[in-house]
Design a protein around this motif. Structure first.
Motif, PDB file in Angstrom:
ATOM      1  N   ARG A  10     -13.735   0.360 -32.919  1.00 56.67           N
ATOM      2  CA  ARG A  10     -14.779   1.281 -32.463  1.00 56.67           C
ATOM      3  C   ARG A  10     -16.075   0.525 -32.162  1.00 56.67           C
ATOM      4  NH1 ARG A  10     -15.869   7.121 -33.408  1.00 56.67           N
ATOM      5  NH2 ARG A  10     -13.680   7.178 -34.011  1.00 56.67           N
ATOM      6  N   THR A  54      -7.313   6.296 -23.323  1.00 51.31           N
ATOM      7  CA  THR A  54      -6.884   6.290 -24.719  1.00 51.31           C
ATOM      8  C   THR A  54      -5.356   6.285 -24.746  1.00 51.31           C
ATOM      9  OG1 THR A  54      -6.982   8.714 -24.835  1.00 51.31           O
ATOM     10  CG2 THR A  54      -8.970   7.517 -25.457  1.00 51.31           C
ATOM     11  N   ASN A  66      -1.608   6.436 -25.714  1.00 51.06           N
ATOM     12  CA  ASN A  66      -0.754   7.015 -26.747  1.00 51.06           C
ATOM     13  C   ASN A  66       0.720   6.861 -26.365  1.00 51.06           C
ATOM     14  OD1 ASN A  66      -0.036   9.176 -24.997  1.00 51.06           O
ATOM     15  ND2 ASN A  66      -1.819  10.366 -25.665  1.00 51.06           N
ATOM     16  N   VAL A 124      -8.302   2.029 -25.442  1.00 49.82           N
ATOM     17  CA  VAL A 124      -8.255   2.081 -26.906  1.00 49.82           C
ATOM     18  C   VAL A 124      -6.932   2.688 -27.357  1.00 49.82           C
ATOM     19  CG1 VAL A 124     -10.770   2.313 -27.034  1.00 49.82           C
ATOM     20  CG2 VAL A 124      -9.349   4.376 -27.041  1.00 49.82           C
ATOM     21  N   ASP A 178      -4.796   5.418 -29.206  1.00 49.85           N
ATOM     22  CA  ASP A 178      -4.854   6.841 -29.567  1.00 49.85           C
ATOM     23  C   ASP A 178      -3.474   7.255 -30.066  1.00 49.85           C
ATOM     24  OD1 ASP A 178      -4.966   9.576 -29.762  1.00 49.85           O
ATOM     25  OD2 ASP A 178      -5.634   9.926 -27.715  1.00 49.85           O
ATOM     26  N   GLY A 189      -9.030  10.334 -28.280  1.00 48.70           N
ATOM     27  CA  GLY A 189     -10.043  10.746 -27.322  1.00 48.70           C
ATOM     28  C   GLY A 189     -10.921  11.873 -27.840  1.00 48.70           C
ATOM     29  N   ILE A 226     -10.333  12.159 -22.020  1.00 51.05           N
ATOM     30  CA  ILE A 226     -10.279  12.563 -23.439  1.00 51.05           C
ATOM     31  C   ILE A 226      -9.319  13.735 -23.685  1.00 51.05           C
ATOM     32  CG2 ILE A 226     -12.434  11.574 -24.260  1.00 51.05           C
ATOM     33  CD1 ILE A 226     -12.403  15.140 -23.097  1.00 51.05           C
TER      34      ILE A 226
END
Length: 248
Positions: free
Chosen positions: A17, A38, A40, A64, A66, A86, A190
């Motif tokens: 983060r 994000t 996944n 990132v 997720d 997100g 998000i």
């Protein structure tokens, strides 16, 4: 850490983060836009079969992790990543935008959801300046004429951060398309983040999230849509775990 193979390979390049928010802060300060995705497990099921989605992912500036499975895979590979759903990034990114006087835009599924999300964000972050809230029309083409019009609206509004809550792959496709059309805007994909804020969707209780059972909550809320999705996710896990082990 990289996930997938060949043209469907994706790298999570923001492992923490702290790294993410430092990167966003620098881009705000420099007047540079970005596209934030994000990653996944559902995305990893789609990427090998959807070349446009894979291409859009490669165009993202910041990626990132997720979802718990992504975190577990990173731990198997001894390249640990920090979990950043997100939905959990909406308020902190809004706070950073407000702190740096960066106007915000909202793009989502419906006018009602956006109105609720706008009210919720303004209540949580009173200094935020939300300059645009737009729900694309039904059948929205994320790289078509309507997408170009939205980019023009964003440029005219002065927005510097745009939350995109359209679901994958549409939101990532739009972010990749808009990245060049609105170069000063940071696009953050998000998912259901704005719907959660507005109350149009109910997020899993904190205890279920802490126990890594948010997937079960979502499956129970919408079984027809979510059960097949999670079945595909579980099907690819063994292969991903083996790949992660080889990266140790």
């Amino acid at each position: 850490m990289k996930f997938g193979k060949n043209n469907a390979e994706v790298e999570v390049n923001m492992p923490t983060r702290g790294a993410l928010f430092q990167a966003v802060r620098e881009r705000f300060a420099q007047g540079r836009g970005f596209a934030l995705a994000t990653l996944n497990l559902d995305h990893l099921t789609k990427l090998p079969h959807e070349p446009a989605f894979a291409s859009a992912y490669r165009a993202q500036d910041l990626v990132v992790a997720d979802g718990r499975p992504i975190i577990w895979l990173s731990q198997i590979a001894r390249q640990p990543l920090e979990l950043m759903p997100g939905s959990d990034l909406v308020i902190p990114l809004t706070e950073l935008a407000a702190e740096m006087a960066m106007p915000v835009a909202l793009m989502g599924s419906s006018d009602a959801a956006l109105a609720g999300a706008k009210a919720a964000l303004e209540a949580r972050v009173p200094s935020v300046n939300i300059v645009l809230a737009h729900a694309p029309p039904y059948g929205f083409d994320p790289t078509g004429a309507a997408a170009k019009e939205i980019c023009e609206m964003l440029n005219a509004s002065g927005a510097r951060l745009c939350f995109i809550a359209l679901g994958a792959p549409k939101q990532e496709l739009f972010a990749a398309f808009a990245r060049d059309k609105a170069p000063a805007v940071g696009f953050a994909s998000i998912g259901a983040g704005l719907d959660f804020l507005s109350g149009h969707q109910v997020r899993a209780p904190k205890i279920m999230r802490a126990l890594a059972l948010e997937w079960l909550w979502r499956a129970l809320q919408s079984p027809v849509r979510m059960v097949p999705r999670y079945a595909k996710c579980f099907a690819i896990l063994p292969g991903l775990a083996a790949e992660a082990w080889r990266k140790r």
